[in-house]
Design a protein around this motif. Sequence first.
Motif, PDB file in Angstrom:
ATOM      1  N   MET B   1      22.688  59.065 -10.112  1.00  0.00           N
ATOM      2  CA  MET B   1      22.744  58.065  -9.037  1.00  0.00           C
ATOM      3  C   MET B   1      24.209  57.819  -8.652  1.00  0.00           C
ATOM      4  O   MET B   1      24.809  56.882  -9.166  1.00  0.00           O
ATOM      5  N   PRO B   2      24.796  58.695  -7.783  1.00  0.00           N
ATOM      6  CA  PRO B   2      26.215  58.464  -7.491  1.00  0.00           C
ATOM      7  C   PRO B   2      26.368  57.321  -6.489  1.00  0.00           C
ATOM      8  O   PRO B   2      25.519  57.100  -5.641  1.00  0.00           O
ATOM      9  N   LEU B   3      27.461  56.584  -6.607  1.00  0.00           N
ATOM     10  CA  LEU B   3      27.770  55.486  -5.693  1.00  0.00           C
ATOM     11  C   LEU B   3      29.020  55.870  -4.913  1.00  0.00           C
ATOM     12  O   LEU B   3      29.740  56.790  -5.287  1.00  0.00           O
ATOM     13  N   ALA B   4      29.251  55.145  -3.808  1.00  0.00           N
ATOM     14  CA  ALA B   4      30.454  55.411  -3.021  1.00  0.00           C
ATOM     15  C   ALA B   4      31.563  54.474  -3.508  1.00  0.00           C
ATOM     16  O   ALA B   4      31.351  53.276  -3.670  1.00  0.00           O
ATOM     17  N   LEU B   5      32.739  55.049  -3.720  1.00  0.00           N
ATOM     18  CA  LEU B   5      33.854  54.255  -4.233  1.00  0.00           C
ATOM     19  C   LEU B   5      34.402  53.336  -3.145  1.00  0.00           C
ATOM     20  O   LEU B   5      34.575  53.753  -1.996  1.00  0.00           O
ATOM     21  N   CYS B   6      34.661  52.090  -3.480  1.00  0.00           N
ATOM     22  CA  CYS B   6      35.409  51.251  -2.556  1.00  0.00           C
ATOM     23  C   CYS B   6      36.477  50.474  -3.320  1.00  0.00           C
ATOM     24  O   CYS B   6      36.335  50.202  -4.517  1.00  0.00           O
ATOM     25  N   ARG B   7      37.568  50.203  -2.595  1.00  0.00           N
ATOM     26  CA  ARG B   7      38.694  49.509  -3.210  1.00  0.00           C
ATOM     27  C   ARG B   7      38.466  48.019  -2.996  1.00  0.00           C
ATOM     28  O   ARG B   7      38.239  47.584  -1.868  1.00  0.00           O
ATOM     29  N   VAL B   8      38.505  47.243  -4.058  1.00  0.00           N
ATOM     30  CA  VAL B   8      38.402  45.794  -3.941  1.00  0.00           C
ATOM     31  C   VAL B   8      39.817  45.268  -4.132  1.00  0.00           C
ATOM     32  O   VAL B   8      40.387  45.364  -5.219  1.00  0.00           O
ATOM     33  N   ALA B   9      40.388  44.756  -3.031  1.00  0.00           N
ATOM     34  CA  ALA B   9      41.829  44.466  -3.015  1.00  0.00           C
ATOM     35  C   ALA B   9      42.141  43.188  -3.789  1.00  0.00           C
ATOM     36  O   ALA B   9      42.667  42.220  -3.256  1.00  0.00           O
ATOM     37  N   ILE B  10      41.798  43.191  -5.077  1.00  0.00           N
ATOM     38  CA  ILE B  10      42.137  42.069  -5.949  1.00  0.00           C
ATOM     39  C   ILE B  10      43.069  42.592  -7.028  1.00  0.00           C
ATOM     40  O   ILE B  10      42.790  43.615  -7.651  1.00  0.00           O
ATOM     41  N   ASP B  11      44.189  41.882  -7.180  1.00  0.00           N
ATOM     42  CA  ASP B  11      45.153  42.271  -8.198  1.00  0.00           C
ATOM     43  C   ASP B  11      44.738  41.610  -9.503  1.00  0.00           C
ATOM     44  O   ASP B  11      44.952  40.432  -9.720  1.00  0.00           O
ATOM     45  N   THR B  12      44.099  42.381 -10.386  1.00  0.00           N
ATOM     46  CA  THR B  12      43.563  41.811 -11.625  1.00  0.00           C
ATOM     47  C   THR B  12      44.584  41.821 -12.750  1.00  0.00           C
ATOM     48  O   THR B  12      44.263  41.523 -13.887  1.00  0.00           O
ATOM     49  N   TYR B  13      45.788  42.193 -12.417  1.00  0.00           N
ATOM     50  CA  TYR B  13      46.929  42.082 -13.324  1.00  0.00           C
ATOM     51  C   TYR B  13      46.729  42.859 -14.616  1.00  0.00           C
ATOM     52  O   TYR B  13      46.519  42.317 -15.681  1.00  0.00           O
ATOM     53  N   ARG B  14      46.813  44.171 -14.462  1.00  0.00           N
ATOM     54  CA  ARG B  14      46.762  45.087 -15.605  1.00  0.00           C
ATOM     55  C   ARG B  14      45.455  45.025 -16.376  1.00  0.00           C
ATOM     56  O   ARG B  14      45.441  45.121 -17.591  1.00  0.00           O
ATOM     57  N   GLU B  15      44.381  44.828 -15.651  1.00  0.00           N
ATOM     58  CA  GLU B  15      43.061  44.993 -16.259  1.00  0.00           C
ATOM     59  C   GLU B  15      42.235  45.792 -15.257  1.00  0.00           C
ATOM     60  O   GLU B  15      42.235  45.474 -14.072  1.00  0.00           O
ATOM     61  N   ASN B  16      41.579  46.835 -15.747  1.00  0.00           N
ATOM     62  CA  ASN B  16      40.686  47.591 -14.869  1.00  0.00           C
ATOM     63  C   ASN B  16      39.389  46.820 -14.715  1.00  0.00           C
ATOM     64  O   ASN B  16      38.698  46.578 -15.700  1.00  0.00           O
ATOM     65  N   VAL B  17      39.048  46.461 -13.476  1.00  0.00           N
ATOM     66  CA  VAL B  17      37.786  45.778 -13.251  1.00  0.00           C
ATOM     67  C   VAL B  17      36.952  46.608 -12.275  1.00  0.00           C
ATOM     68  O   VAL B  17      37.469  47.102 -11.269  1.00  0.00           O
ATOM     69  N   ALA B  18      35.663  46.802 -12.612  1.00  0.00           N
ATOM     70  CA  ALA B  18      34.723  47.480 -11.718  1.00  0.00           C
ATOM     71  C   ALA B  18      33.747  46.426 -11.201  1.00  0.00           C
ATOM     72  O   ALA B  18      33.386  45.511 -11.933  1.00  0.00           O
ATOM     73  N   TYR B  19      33.374  46.540  -9.933  1.00  0.00           N
ATOM     74  CA  TYR B  19      32.472  45.572  -9.310  1.00  0.00           C
ATOM     75  C   TYR B  19      31.191  46.268  -8.880  1.00  0.00           C
ATOM     76  O   TYR B  19      31.233  47.282  -8.189  1.00  0.00           O
ATOM     77  N   LEU B  20      30.046  45.721  -9.307  1.00  0.00           N
ATOM     78  CA  LEU B  20      28.749  46.224  -8.841  1.00  0.00           C
ATOM     79  C   LEU B  20      27.989  45.054  -8.238  1.00  0.00           C
ATOM     80  O   LEU B  20      28.050  43.929  -8.743  1.00  0.00           O
ATOM     81  N   HIS B  21      27.261  45.329  -7.174  1.00  0.00           N
ATOM     82  CA  HIS B  21      26.420  44.291  -6.586  1.00  0.00           C
ATOM     83  C   HIS B  21      25.227  44.040  -7.504  1.00  0.00           C
ATOM     84  O   HIS B  21      24.701  44.974  -8.100  1.00  0.00           O
ATOM     85  N   ARG B  22      24.815  42.782  -7.594  1.00  0.00           N
ATOM     86  CA  ARG B  22      23.695  42.432  -8.479  1.00  0.00           C
ATOM     87  C   ARG B  22      22.423  43.176  -8.078  1.00  0.00           C
ATOM     88  O   ARG B  22      21.572  43.456  -8.913  1.00  0.00           O
ATOM     89  N   GLU B  23      22.297  43.510  -6.795  1.00  0.00           N
ATOM     90  CA  GLU B  23      21.090  44.183  -6.316  1.00  0.00           C
ATOM     91  C   GLU B  23      21.204  45.699  -6.355  1.00  0.00           C
ATOM     92  O   GLU B  23      20.319  46.406  -5.875  1.00  0.00           O
ATOM     93  N   CYS B  24      22.314  46.198  -6.883  1.00  0.00           N
ATOM     94  CA  CYS B  24      22.503  47.647  -6.956  1.00  0.00           C
ATOM     95  C   CYS B  24      21.489  48.227  -7.940  1.00  0.00           C
ATOM     96  O   CYS B  24      21.326  47.720  -9.052  1.00  0.00           O
ATOM     97  N   ASP B  25      20.779  49.304  -7.508  1.00  0.00           N
ATOM     98  CA  ASP B  25      19.738  49.891  -8.361  1.00  0.00           C
ATOM     99  C   ASP B  25      20.276  50.244  -9.739  1.00  0.00           C
ATOM    100  O   ASP B  25      19.634  50.009 -10.758  1.00  0.00           O
ATOM    101  N   LEU B  26      21.468  50.813  -9.738  1.00  0.00           N
ATOM    102  CA  LEU B  26      22.048  51.262 -10.996  1.00  0.00           C
ATOM    103  C   LEU B  26      22.254  50.084 -11.940  1.00  0.00           C
ATOM    104  O   LEU B  26      21.961  50.148 -13.134  1.00  0.00           O
TER     105      LEU B  26
END
Lengths: 511, 511
Positions: B1-26
């Motif tokens: 189930m590949p997803l399309a990458l998008c950049r979330v322009a939040i500076d999380t200050y040296r922490e890698n954060v991934a964002y998924l929508h709550r309704e995302c099938d995956l």
Amino acid sequence: MPLALCRVAIDTYRENVAYLHRECDLYRAEGFQALSKVEVRANGRRILASLNVVDDVAIVGHTQLGLSEDAFSLLGVEEGHAVSVSQAEPPASIPALHRKIAGERLSRRDFREIIQDIAELRYSKIELTAFVMACELGELDREEIFYLSDAMGQVGRRLDWHEHPVVDKHCIGGIPGNRTSMLVVPIVAAHGLLCPKTSSRAITSPSGTADTMEVLAKVEVPFDELGELVRTHRGCVAWGGTSELSPADDVLISVERPLSIDSPGQMVASILSKKVAAGSTHLLLDIPIGPHAKVRSMPEARRLRKLFEFVAGRMGLVLDVVITDGSQPVGRGIGPVLEARDVMRVLTNHPEAPMDLRQKSLRLAGRMLEFDPDIRGGDGFGIARDILDSGRALEKMQAIIRAQGEKPFDLDNPELAPHRFEVLAPRGGVVTAIDNLRLARIARLAGAPKAKGAGVDLLAQIGDRVVQGQPLYRVHAAFRSERGFAHQCSERDSGYSIGQPDEINRLNVEF
Amino acid sequence: MPLALCRVAIDTYRENVAYLHRECDLYRAEGFQALSKVEVRANGRRILASLNVVDDVAIVGHTQLGLSEDAFSLLGVEEGHAVSVSQAEPPASIPALHRKIAGERLSRRDFREIIQDIAELRYSKIELTAFVMACELGELDREEIFYLSDAMGQVGRRLDWHEHPVVDKHCIGGIPGNRTSMLVVPIVAAHGLLCPKTSSRAITSPSGTADTMEVLAKVEVPFDELGELVRTHRGCVAWGGTSELSPADDVLISVERPLSIDSPGQMVASILSKKVAAGSTHLLLDIPIGPHAKVRSMPEARRLRKLFEFVAGRMGLVLDVVITDGSQPVGRGIGPVLEARDVMRVLTNHPEAPMDLRQKSLRLAGRMLEFDPDIRGGDGFGIARDILDSGRALEKMQAIIRAQGEKPFDLDNPELAPHRFEVLAPRGGVVTAIDNLRLARIARLAGAPKAKGAGVDLLAQIGDRVVQGQPLYRVHAAFRSERGFAHQCSERDSGYSIGQPDEINRLNVEF
């Protein structure tokens, strides 16, 4: 320079996060630093939050202040409302945190201040982790563990049932199956003791009591209805708003869980603060021991018991501790539907009812009944058995289920997940050990507790003689892929040891 | 189930954060938990990130995977590219982290694995804090501090200047003003020693060397140009890509700073790893002591010196330590423009040049010159003084400034921030003490280092006799509001103590 409030629909998991655009005048003027604490004020309310900087106006505009879901609901002000933001002084308890980091002993007042700040999400994840680690590595003494437990129980909602005793039971966990609460509550409530069992969902296990109860009834009962329900039926097995009881506990767990921290001090504070906030006056605590349980030896169990006894005593909670056999799962099923099946078989005196679950539940219920001043020591077990065998426990459970909101459940044909496979004995012999952690992992990989019908159904227990190729357990998975994961895991290590009878490591526990 | 990458322009200050929508099938299928680790793969590259759940398609859509700025640039794949996401095994070094939490001593290999994972942002802020706290509370022994320093220096970019010696100086910090590097570098480079001084910006102080140098010249010199520049001029005062040297240091600082953790082990590892990665072979380390300095007594300074000597020795770095007087700021200005003025006054032998800054810089430069095998012990100071007095240091500084990119600066009329006020002596007497931390705080409140012209200009030093109402220092603020903050702070406590001459606590240090 007021900004307009906007909700940033990101679940930051019990951390207040504020978002400012990099081009926001306020951000540029104030010299905020990334992750620095800001105070957000609106309508006479104020919260602390950690600052994240944003470069996308779709998230937060130049004249807006964004708040994460946690922070937005805590502030309790509508979107678009004017908010002011300033660099915040650190939470009042930070000097106490620094003293703990420096290895000092903290006072009762220090713990109150720290827990208050934690419950109100004033600590960043970094500060929270520092506190948990300082407690873990700095080794709280037992008086400090009392301060911590007491502080946690004092913050947030507290229930008062206006009667005495109010009884509860709790197991420190780690044993798959083991759904004794769903048998103990109807037995004790049928006898007439008040037993408002607020249950939790699984965090890392394949099913929590609330997950299993949810197969039979609704569990999300609002606080307001819960009082009426419990007073009418003398008991419940619900999961209503337990996060309002000892809210600091849930915040602490948000860092303890990812770090797998489960120290005695943390366990005592977590369990006892919830029970006291829930209005319990008497608690029966189950500490299972076994080679794959949380507690692995009798001396360790005794140390933990003394600690629980000391803190409960200081908190004014009557506590009885039983040390039980945790060398293998209790009952046959692991996973919500499978466990509900076991529970209902015991309640209905079904010929295939798992005897270990029945026996353990009767002993626990018997000890709880002895919290009743009118019951003589030693008489509890017999009374519990009468209540179960006579069908009064079943009747009581059905009443509770109806009151919470009944769900359809066919005991003769429970809805198990469709993708199944069996794990077979690689050779003949006797089952000498079962690895609780392994079987819990397999059940989770199969989809439990999200898929209610997923899990593991045990077909052999320690001491059973098996022939080569005989099924040891059956796995039910919701999806083909999950069947694959669970199968892979069981192939690497089934969790069962087959050997000679004298290799069984028999535990000498109370029951 | 590949997803399309998008950049979330939040500076999380040296922490890698991934964002998924709550309704995302995956998200729904995989049973991810909040903050759990996920592995993101695309184009043969993969990173680990902590998962945040989103409820707004403006941030991340149902079929997208969002990555925070840090994570997006680390993955290095374009927006819209197909990415796959799965629940991640924890980073390989997590078992070692758990052993450290349990109080064990770690091996060289353990530290390498942990630092590698930290540098590649595989640790969540929670895990990072746990590591820092375990090192802080578990008390690393000096061999472990070497392992840590060495591991930090090995990860990331390493410079090799292909000559010997390559000299550098460093001060452990805490003393406002104290801009000796900007004098030492031109003196040492004029003599011909290679001195590639990569400087840092202020983190918590009112100005770092890079902030002050930036008043006179560009400091963001790309690595590629830096090599050529240094080889031509024998020195530089730049801030190019230092985060590529010992990148784990910056990640660790992201949790150490909010917790105000500045332990000896952390300090040694941070400083020495950067120097070794920058290719230095010889380091002069300045440890100032004073009642308001980082180090407050001679025994404490000596302990720190032994630790630095041990670790530097094991890393193959020649180290000389000088313990200096840190009882008050060095120079008269605190803040970028004010400090640049002091430095240029010393270089031009101006009559108002602060003698303390001149004297300290000459002594440090003299000791560094003695790293040259051709200079006899004790001769360094005289050679340094000749270089400064003859104007050769000024010439060299001008060449470096031109090479980095000159900025206009009028020494007779530097651009100071317009909103000013003076703090007056409340009574007559002698200045007996100056609180470094207080004056640094006032300078920061006035706007330094963001506002280059903001800061504090000292008009009296320890030992000076003052009459009532005589100005002790002048504050320059960029905005009226900042003038107000600084004024309030100085009203509560000016940072100056006035008393009798015998109340001065004279330090007996080398220089």
